[in-house]
Design an enzyme around this catalytic site. Structure first.
Site, short mmCIF file in Angstrom:
data_model
loop_
_atom_site.label_atom_id
_atom_site.label_comp_id
_atom_site.label_asym_id
_atom_site.label_seq_id
_atom_site.Cartn_x
_atom_site.Cartn_y
_atom_site.Cartn_z
N HIS A 154 -75.16 52.37 -17.55
CA HIS A 154 -75.74 53.68 -17.23
C HIS A 154 -75.83 53.79 -15.71
CE1 HIS A 154 -78.97 56.70 -16.96
NE2 HIS A 154 -78.73 57.00 -18.23
N ASP A 234 -80.95 45.48 -18.51
CA ASP A 234 -81.35 46.87 -18.71
C ASP A 234 -81.54 47.02 -20.21
OD1 ASP A 234 -81.46 49.53 -19.35
OD2 ASP A 234 -79.75 50.15 -18.13
N GLN A 237 -82.00 50.84 -24.09
CA GLN A 237 -81.67 51.10 -25.49
C GLN A 237 -82.06 49.92 -26.38
OE1 GLN A 237 -80.59 54.01 -26.61
NE2 GLN A 237 -80.27 54.91 -24.58
N LYS A 260 -88.06 55.95 -24.91
CA LYS A 260 -86.99 55.62 -25.88
C LYS A 260 -87.57 54.79 -27.03
CE LYS A 260 -83.46 56.06 -22.59
NZ LYS A 260 -82.67 57.27 -22.53
N CYS A 397 -74.35 59.91 -18.37
CA CYS A 397 -74.67 59.10 -17.18
C CYS A 397 -73.87 57.81 -17.17
CB CYS A 397 -76.17 58.79 -17.09
SG CYS A 397 -77.18 60.26 -17.01
N1 PMP Z 1 -80.17 52.61 -18.96
C1 PMP Z 1 -79.77 53.00 -20.18
C2 PMP Z 1 -78.88 52.09 -20.98
C3 PMP Z 1 -80.18 54.23 -20.69
O1 PMP Z 1 -79.77 54.62 -21.90
C4 PMP Z 1 -81.02 55.06 -19.91
C5 PMP Z 1 -81.46 56.42 -20.41
N2 PMP Z 1 -80.46 57.17 -21.01
C6 PMP Z 1 -81.42 54.60 -18.65
C7 PMP Z 1 -80.98 53.37 -18.22
C8 PMP Z 1 -82.34 55.40 -17.78
O2 PMP Z 1 -83.58 55.58 -18.40
P1 PMP Z 1 -84.65 56.60 -17.82
O3 PMP Z 1 -83.94 57.91 -17.66
O4 PMP Z 1 -85.71 56.65 -18.89
O5 PMP Z 1 -85.14 56.05 -16.53
#
Ligand code: PMP
Length: 440
Positions: A154, A234, A237, A260, A397
């Site tokens: 991401h 990270d 998920q 999440k 993203c």
């Molecule tokens: N890493 C991953 C794998 C994600 O899926 C997400 C959110 N889609 C993020 C980072 C960023 O999370 P946040 O927008 O809650 O900071």
């Protein structure tokens, strides 16, 4: 000092959650009834939990309780209500650390979410004032420093490292991925890197938010432990689908967002060892993180507080406590039900002839990125919305991953505990409707 090196048990990589065989419709209905979203939106099929999960009543109540009855600041109040709120926040901190780490030394730094957590780590881990060589010998090597990520990350796990790398002279390296989103690791990949660079930081997403692929990170974890690099997961998920995997990897740091995991937006955490965090420089300055302040300089509190400048999202932290309780209570059900939904959706969706990304992976969560040939993902999303089906469309993203998959965007349906086989059927019918409209 190598005392912090984790001991890796290969066998603990396997899931420890006991699998129940079936989850009855009544059980799923009972879980669904905890989510007022479905009362407000009875006809909606919500398939966007990878973007944000719905919130159960107890999470909503905890946020309301704080704002209605205990709306006081924490840590500095001498009155009893402030002390009670402080105790609640500190107990959620302990619960959060224990959810993602089995290490006694683990603590949780509250952040605004995964994104802020990775920005924090990128800033402090590459900063020359952090004293990391005692814990991670790679920080003492004189070869050019490097950070390793993958092309499936991401943007939250890419851009902060790019910013830090530009300022601090780090090389950015990526594990390549194939056209299905799986790691495609060249032979002697890490050895080749190690010959040229001092690989100091390995930061990888355990589960892809695009394909749901759960990557095998253990080789990278083991390599980091052996060569004295920091290993970061990270877990944005993974925290909801496979938290036991995060614990088994024993990362030096893991990062997630509460929203999440059935919690509120605006809060998350970095989980890591307190003594390593103590050796790091500070991130943001302000109230709540200082010990003494003088005209020219200040001294700081210990971790985790030294990373928590300003007033925290207190109500959201209360709510995180309840979200963790919910996730723990339903861990087995979630695992079994998601497995069932995935098997059912794999079979049903495959029959529609759409391209589903990541299907060839060894292990996945029920997240489906797909392409209906000749139809733009945004059109797919809009036509599904007309049928009350909420999916996400875009690059999610993950532009590096999109390039590897050979597309600019996908439609994504992500399932959770409160979804049913009926939702899979509705999605399948919805896809057939899109195909009909576009005569595909
Ligand atoms: N890493 C991953 C794998 C994600 O899926 C997400 C959110 N889609 C993020 C980072 C960023 O999370 P946040 O927008 O809650 O900071």
């Amino acid at each position: 000092m190598m005392g912090l090196r984790p001991i890796i048990h290969k066998s603990c990589y396997l899931p420890k959650v006991k699998i129940l065989h079936t989850i009855s419709t009544a059980m799923v209905d009972a879980i669904k009834s905890e989510f007022p979203f479905f009362t407000a939106n009875p006809n909606l099929v919500y398939l966007d939990s990878a973007a944000t999960a719905l919130k159960p009543q107890r999470v909503i109540d905890a946020l309301a309780l704080y704002n209605a009855h205990e709306s006081v600041n924490v840590h500095r109040g001498v009155y009893r209500l402030s002390q009670r709120a402080t105790d609640t926040v500190e107990s959620v901190r302990q619960k959060t650390a224990a959810f993602l780490s089995t290490e006694k030394t683990a603590t949780a730094v509250f952040t605004r979410g995964t994104t802020e957590g990775i920005n924090l780590l990128a800033h402090v881990l590459t900063h020359p004032n952090s004293r990391l060589a005692d814990f991670f010998p790679a920080f003492a090597h004189i070869r050019p420093p490097a950070i390793l990520m993958s092309q499936s990350e991401h943007h939250a796990n890419i851009v902060p490292w790019q910013i830090a790398a530009r300022e601090r002279g780090y090389q950015l390296l990526y594990i390549p991925v194939d056209s299905d989103g799986k790691f495609a690791v060249p032979e002697n990949f890490l050895e080749t890197i190690a010959a040229a660079y001092s690989l100091r930081i390995i930061a990888l997403g355990l589960e892809s938010n695009v394909t749901g692929i759960i990557h095998d990170l253990m080789p990278y974890r083991e390599w980091a432990a052996k060569h004295g690099a920091v290993f970061i997961v990270d877990a944005a998920q993974a925290v909801v689908h496979v938290p036991e995997r995060v614990r088994a990897l024993k990362p030096d740091f893991s990062v997630f967002s509460a929203h999440k995991l059935f919690g509120a937006t605006g809060v998350g955490a970095v989980v890591g060892a307190k003594n390593v965090l103590d050796a790091c420089t500070v991130y943001q300055g302000g109230g709540g993180m200082i010990n003494t302040v003088h005209e020219a300089t200040s001294t700081y509190l210990e971790a985790p507080t030294k990373f928590e400048a300003g007033t925290q999202a207190i109500g959201e932290i209360y709510a995180l406590g309840k979200a963790l309780d919910f996730a723990l209570e339903h861990a087995q059900t979630l695992r079994t039900h998601e497995g069932d939904l995935r098997a059912y959706a794999d079979a049903k969706l495959s029959k529609t002839g759409i391209r589903i990304f990541g299907l060839s992976a060894y292990e996945r969560s029920p997240i489906y990125s797909f392409e209906i040939q000749g139809v733009h993902a945004h059109d797919t999303g809009t036509l599904l919305d007309e049928q009350d089906i909420c999916v996400r469309a875009g690059h999610h993203c993950c532009q590096l991953l999109m390039r590897a998959l050979g597309v600019s965007a996908t439609a994504r349906a992500s399932f959770s505990l409160y979804n049913t086989r009926d939702d899979v059927d509705r999605l399948t019918q919805g896809i057939e409707y899109v195909k009909k409209i576009f005569r595909k």
